[in-house]
Design a protein around this motif. Structure first.
Motif, PDB file in Angstrom:
ATOM      1  N   ASP A  23     -37.519  23.631   3.430  1.00 59.00           N
ATOM      2  CA  ASP A  23     -36.885  24.325   2.315  1.00 59.00           C
ATOM      3  C   ASP A  23     -37.714  25.513   1.837  1.00 59.00           C
ATOM      4  O   ASP A  23     -37.177  26.439   1.235  1.00 59.00           O
ATOM      5  CB  ASP A  23     -36.639  23.373   1.150  1.00 59.00           C
ATOM      6  CG  ASP A  23     -35.526  22.376   1.431  1.00 59.00           C
ATOM      7  OD1 ASP A  23     -34.749  22.595   2.397  1.00 59.00           O
ATOM      8  OD2 ASP A  23     -35.441  21.372   0.703  1.00 59.00           O
ATOM      9  N   GLN A  24     -39.006  25.476   2.086  1.00 57.87           N
ATOM     10  CA  GLN A  24     -39.883  26.547   1.644  1.00 57.87           C
ATOM     11  C   GLN A  24     -40.006  27.679   2.664  1.00 57.87           C
ATOM     12  O   GLN A  24     -40.575  28.719   2.353  1.00 57.87           O
ATOM     13  CB  GLN A  24     -41.275  25.999   1.328  1.00 57.87           C
ATOM     14  CG  GLN A  24     -41.280  25.092   0.112  1.00 57.87           C
ATOM     15  CD  GLN A  24     -42.634  24.480  -0.152  1.00 57.87           C
ATOM     16  OE1 GLN A  24     -43.572  24.662   0.614  1.00 57.87           O
ATOM     17  NE2 GLN A  24     -42.748  23.749  -1.235  1.00 57.87           N
ATOM     18  N   LEU A  25     -39.474  27.485   3.866  1.00 59.32           N
ATOM     19  CA  LEU A  25     -39.542  28.540   4.868  1.00 59.32           C
ATOM     20  C   LEU A  25     -38.683  29.725   4.435  1.00 59.32           C
ATOM     21  O   LEU A  25     -37.565  29.543   3.956  1.00 59.32           O
ATOM     22  CB  LEU A  25     -39.053  28.029   6.225  1.00 59.32           C
ATOM     23  CG  LEU A  25     -39.972  27.087   6.966  1.00 59.32           C
ATOM     24  CD1 LEU A  25     -39.283  26.560   8.227  1.00 59.32           C
ATOM     25  CD2 LEU A  25     -41.265  27.776   7.334  1.00 59.32           C
ATOM     26  N   PRO A  26     -39.195  30.931   4.592  1.00 56.31           N
ATOM     27  CA  PRO A  26     -38.412  32.102   4.202  1.00 56.31           C
ATOM     28  C   PRO A  26     -37.240  32.332   5.159  1.00 56.31           C
ATOM     29  O   PRO A  26     -37.292  31.946   6.318  1.00 56.31           O
ATOM     30  CB  PRO A  26     -39.419  33.250   4.291  1.00 56.31           C
ATOM     31  CG  PRO A  26     -40.485  32.771   5.198  1.00 56.31           C
ATOM     32  CD  PRO A  26     -40.517  31.275   5.088  1.00 56.31           C
ATOM     33  N   VAL A  27     -36.199  32.951   4.643  1.00 54.58           N
ATOM     34  CA  VAL A  27     -35.027  33.292   5.458  1.00 54.58           C
ATOM     35  C   VAL A  27     -34.615  34.727   5.134  1.00 54.58           C
ATOM     36  O   VAL A  27     -34.941  35.264   4.094  1.00 54.58           O
ATOM     37  CB  VAL A  27     -33.837  32.337   5.192  1.00 54.58           C
ATOM     38  CG1 VAL A  27     -34.136  30.949   5.678  1.00 54.58           C
ATOM     39  CG2 VAL A  27     -33.469  32.318   3.728  1.00 54.58           C
ATOM     40  N   ILE A  32     -47.068  44.656   3.981  1.00 55.86           N
ATOM     41  CA  ILE A  32     -47.079  43.459   4.825  1.00 55.86           C
ATOM     42  C   ILE A  32     -47.105  43.947   6.273  1.00 55.86           C
ATOM     43  O   ILE A  32     -46.212  44.693   6.687  1.00 55.86           O
ATOM     44  CB  ILE A  32     -45.846  42.579   4.573  1.00 55.86           C
ATOM     45  CG1 ILE A  32     -45.812  42.119   3.108  1.00 55.86           C
ATOM     46  CG2 ILE A  32     -45.828  41.382   5.515  1.00 55.86           C
ATOM     47  CD1 ILE A  32     -44.549  41.374   2.719  1.00 55.86           C
ATOM     48  N   PRO A  33     -48.112  43.545   7.051  1.00 59.20           N
ATOM     49  CA  PRO A  33     -48.213  44.015   8.440  1.00 59.20           C
ATOM     50  C   PRO A  33     -46.967  43.664   9.257  1.00 59.20           C
ATOM     51  O   PRO A  33     -46.347  42.612   9.062  1.00 59.20           O
ATOM     52  CB  PRO A  33     -49.439  43.279   8.981  1.00 59.20           C
ATOM     53  CG  PRO A  33     -50.206  42.844   7.780  1.00 59.20           C
ATOM     54  CD  PRO A  33     -49.204  42.644   6.694  1.00 59.20           C
ATOM     55  N   GLU A  34     -46.632  44.544  10.179  1.00 60.92           N
ATOM     56  CA  GLU A  34     -45.446  44.339  11.004  1.00 60.92           C
ATOM     57  C   GLU A  34     -45.539  43.047  11.816  1.00 60.92           C
ATOM     58  O   GLU A  34     -44.543  42.333  11.987  1.00 60.92           O
ATOM     59  CB  GLU A  34     -45.249  45.529  11.945  1.00 60.92           C
ATOM     60  CG  GLU A  34     -43.977  45.434  12.736  1.00 60.92           C
ATOM     61  CD  GLU A  34     -43.728  46.657  13.602  1.00 60.92           C
ATOM     62  OE1 GLU A  34     -42.847  46.549  14.477  1.00 60.92           O
ATOM     63  OE2 GLU A  34     -44.398  47.679  13.429  1.00 60.92           O
ATOM     64  N   ALA A  35     -46.736  42.730  12.297  1.00 64.30           N
ATOM     65  CA  ALA A  35     -46.910  41.501  13.080  1.00 64.30           C
ATOM     66  C   ALA A  35     -46.538  40.274  12.247  1.00 64.30           C
ATOM     67  O   ALA A  35     -45.903  39.334  12.757  1.00 64.30           O
ATOM     68  CB  ALA A  35     -48.344  41.392  13.569  1.00 64.30           C
ATOM     69  N   ALA A  38     -43.481  37.729  13.071  1.00 67.33           N
ATOM     70  CA  ALA A  38     -43.814  36.326  13.333  1.00 67.33           C
ATOM     71  C   ALA A  38     -43.095  35.384  12.376  1.00 67.33           C
ATOM     72  O   ALA A  38     -42.768  34.252  12.738  1.00 67.33           O
ATOM     73  CB  ALA A  38     -45.326  36.123  13.217  1.00 67.33           C
ATOM     74  N   LEU A  39     -42.841  35.844  11.162  1.00 66.19           N
ATOM     75  CA  LEU A  39     -42.238  35.000  10.136  1.00 66.19           C
ATOM     76  C   LEU A  39     -41.081  35.744   9.473  1.00 66.19           C
ATOM     77  O   LEU A  39     -41.250  36.369   8.434  1.00 66.19           O
ATOM     78  CB  LEU A  39     -43.309  34.619   9.106  1.00 66.19           C
ATOM     79  CG  LEU A  39     -42.990  33.549   8.101  1.00 66.19           C
ATOM     80  CD1 LEU A  39     -42.668  32.235   8.807  1.00 66.19           C
ATOM     81  CD2 LEU A  39     -44.158  33.342   7.167  1.00 66.19           C
ATOM     82  N   PRO A  40     -39.896  35.702  10.079  1.00 70.80           N
ATOM     83  CA  PRO A  40     -38.752  36.412   9.501  1.00 70.80           C
ATOM     84  C   PRO A  40     -38.475  35.939   8.071  1.00 70.80           C
ATOM     85  O   PRO A  40     -38.534  34.750   7.785  1.00 70.80           O
ATOM     86  CB  PRO A  40     -37.592  36.043  10.422  1.00 70.80           C
ATOM     87  CG  PRO A  40     -38.227  35.629  11.698  1.00 70.80           C
ATOM     88  CD  PRO A  40     -39.541  35.021  11.313  1.00 70.80           C
ATOM     89  N   GLY A  41     -38.217  36.885   7.199  1.00 73.33           N
ATOM     90  CA  GLY A  41     -37.926  36.547   5.808  1.00 73.33           C
ATOM     91  C   GLY A  41     -39.147  36.502   4.915  1.00 73.33           C
ATOM     92  O   GLY A  41     -39.047  36.127   3.751  1.00 73.33           O
ATOM     93  N   VAL A  42     -40.304  36.893   5.437  1.00 72.82           N
ATOM     94  CA  VAL A  42     -41.535  36.831   4.649  1.00 72.82           C
ATOM     95  C   VAL A  42     -41.432  37.796   3.463  1.00 72.82           C
ATOM     96  O   VAL A  42     -40.878  38.886   3.566  1.00 72.82           O
ATOM     97  CB  VAL A  42     -42.781  37.126   5.526  1.00 72.82           C
ATOM     98  CG1 VAL A  42     -42.846  38.572   5.944  1.00 72.82           C
ATOM     99  CG2 VAL A  42     -44.048  36.742   4.811  1.00 72.82           C
ATOM    100  N   ARG A  43     -41.937  37.351   2.302  1.00 77.63           N
ATOM    101  CA  ARG A  43     -41.822  38.138   1.079  1.00 77.63           C
ATOM    102  C   ARG A  43     -43.180  38.409   0.424  1.00 77.63           C
ATOM    103  O   ARG A  43     -43.266  39.200  -0.504  1.00 77.63           O
ATOM    104  CB  ARG A  43     -40.908  37.438   0.089  1.00 77.63           C
ATOM    105  CG  ARG A  43     -39.558  37.072   0.719  1.00 77.63           C
ATOM    106  CD  ARG A  43     -38.560  36.536  -0.240  1.00 77.63           C
ATOM    107  NE  ARG A  43     -37.981  37.520  -1.129  1.00 77.63           N
ATOM    108  CZ  ARG A  43     -37.122  38.474  -0.777  1.00 77.63           C
ATOM    109  NH1 ARG A  43     -36.772  38.593   0.479  1.00 77.63           N
ATOM    110  NH2 ARG A  43     -36.625  39.306  -1.661  1.00 77.63           N
TER     111      ARG A  43
END
Length: 88
Positions: free
Chosen positions: A28-32, A46-49, A53-58
């Motif tokens: 539930d805590q994973l970003p989307v 936020i670095p492109e890598a 690697a983590l779609p939806g990172v905020r």
């Protein structure tokens, strides 16, 4: 091995339930969605890598680490204990 009033396999069911709850909480805590280019908290890039690697990172790594520390303080109290184990 049943003990007291507990049915056969009750201990394993309790362990499985605890693990399932932890997995659900983590999922539930994973970003989307689409990743942000800048952190919501501190506006750092936020670095492109990381975004790939983590779609939806905020959040940037520093802010995410701080958030993780705050969330890890909550205990893992199992509320599904059997009445038998509570009476001991």
């Amino acid at each position: 091995m049943a003990s007291g009033w507990a049915k056969e396999g009750a201990v394993q069911e309790q362990i499985d339930s605890t693990v399932e709850d932890a997995l659900k909480r983590a999922r539930d805590q994973l970003p989307v969605g689409v990743s942000l280019t800048h952190c919501e908290e501190c506006d750092a890039a936020i670095p492109e890598a990381r975004r790939e690697a983590l779609p939806g990172v905020r959040l940037c790594v520093a802010c995410q680490s701080e958030l993780d520390k705050q969330q890890s303080v909550s205990g893992g109290y199992n509320r599904r204990g059997s009445k038998d184990s509570q009476l001991r």
